[in-house]
Design an enzyme around this catalytic site. Structure first.
Site, PDB file in Angstrom:
ATOM      1  N   SER A  15     -17.697 123.197  11.282  1.00  0.00           N
ATOM      2  CA  SER A  15     -17.336 122.208  11.087  1.00  0.00           C
ATOM      3  C   SER A  15     -16.320 122.955   9.963  1.00  0.00           C
ATOM      4  CB  SER A  15     -17.805 121.276  10.839  1.00  0.00           C
ATOM      5  OG  SER A  15     -17.683 119.612  11.237  1.00  0.00           O
ATOM      6  N   ASP A  71     -20.170 119.492  17.576  1.00  0.00           N
ATOM      7  CA  ASP A  71     -20.604 119.769  15.814  1.00  0.00           C
ATOM      8  C   ASP A  71     -21.201 120.971  15.620  1.00  0.00           C
ATOM      9  OD1 ASP A  71     -19.962 119.852  12.840  1.00  0.00           O
ATOM     10  OD2 ASP A  71     -19.327 118.140  12.898  1.00  0.00           O
TER      11      ASP A  71
END
Length: 332
Positions: free
Chosen positions: A72, A186
């Protein structure tokens, strides 16, 4: 069309520790006279801006970063650093005001997320440029989650910003990103502090940076009225737009939709990070308190970068004094 290498973790690297020490004494790789570091950068939204300060302190301490794995925000900062453009990004992000952050968001109500993500990634491509991961001067891995196959994926080839876009696809916030037919989200869903992609890298030391450390009450005890109002307005707006949601005015004791999502992700990530780091311990762990900011307070960049400097400086000093620096060797 650019194709990415989507590498799934080896089974023995994706299971709890079997009790064996995975960090054995290595042969020191030839890389000049400076000790080398493989760096794992964790997820955390705006909190991940602290990675910038950490990287700068690691370099100032005399280490060469030769490999990076990021999830991320860690994938974003790590990729920009690998391109040699960290100073360009730092200057840009520290100049952002609250309204600038909002202007970077291309809102949508279709496709599995409130934000398309195209405007943000397009802006960064214009600012930084793009490159194929395999052309970077150091080993780089962006960690994402394959939603359909329910697996962690390591992106090691293809467009850097395509890999970053997949890694930052926070569920319900950013649209998922499809690469080579695979729907990616993610990486923090399965690996918020990605030590495992670095276990075989030929570096002297493995350092991990987590922004999901224990909460520190003084860090958030004082909140400026303007900041609180700003967050409240965004949360209230999202709350009204979500089907079946009550407005903040209707339920004053309930957090807004954005705050609730942020708190839930923080809780999940901090617990998962703790378990993964216990199983695959780095040579040094540098932590930031998880309540130092919310995930979207990018307008606090200068403060968060400075926190990274402070925590990294203290951790590196203590690490050297205690004599815990250990060399590592790739597994057989």
């Amino acid at each position: 069309m650019t194709r990415h290498r989507l590498r799934e973790p080896m089974a023995h690297l994706d299971t709890p520790s079997d009790g064996h020490d995975i960090q054995t004494t290595p042969e020191r790789p030839a890389h000049g006279s400076r000790p080398t570091v493989a760096l794992a950068l964790g997820a955390g939204g705006a909190k991940g801006l602290a990675h910038i300060g950490v990287i700068e302190e690691i370099e100032a301490a005399g280490f060469d970063v030769v490999a990076i794995a990021g999830t991320s925000m860690g994938a974003l900062i790590g990729g920009i650093y690998a391109m040699g453009k960290l100073d360009v990004y730092r200057d840009w992000v520290t100049a952002l005001a609250k309204i600038d952050v909002l202007r970077l968001l291309d809102w949508t109500f279709s496709g599995g997320g409130f934000i398309k993500g195209e405007k943000l990634i397009g802006t960064l491509r214009e600012l930084i440029g793009d490159v194929h991961i395999e052309e970077l001067p150091l080993a780089y891995t962006a960690v994402a989650t394959d939603l359909e196959r329910e697996r962690e994926v390591w992106l090691t080839r293809g467009s850097l910003f395509d890999a970053i876009r997949a890694s930052i696809a926070i569920p319900t916030v950013f649209r998922p990103h499809r690469i080579d037919g695979r729907l990616l989200l993610d990486g923090a869903l399965l690996n918020p502090v990605p030590v495992t992609p670095l276990m075989r890298e030929r570096a002297d030391y493995l350092i991990a940076v987590s922004v999901d450390g224990p909460a520190e009450l003084p860090a958030t005890a004082v909140v400026e009225a303007d900041d609180a109002s700003h967050r409240g307005r965004i949360a209230e707006w999202l709350g009204r737009m979500l089907p079946g949601s009550s407005s903040v005015a209707d339920s004053p004791a309930m957090p807004g939709a954005l705050d609730l999502l942020n708190q839930s992700m923080d809780l999940m990530q901090s617990n998962l990070a703790r378990l993964r780091l216990a199983a695959y311990a780095p040579d040094l762990l540098i932590q930031m308190p998880r309540n130092v900011s919310t995930a979207y307070e990018f307008y606090r960049a200068r403060e968060l970068i400075e926190l990274g400097h402070e925590r990294a400086r203290a951790a590196l000093q203590d690490w050297s004094r205690q004599g815990v620096m250990r060399q590592r060797q790739p597994e057989e």
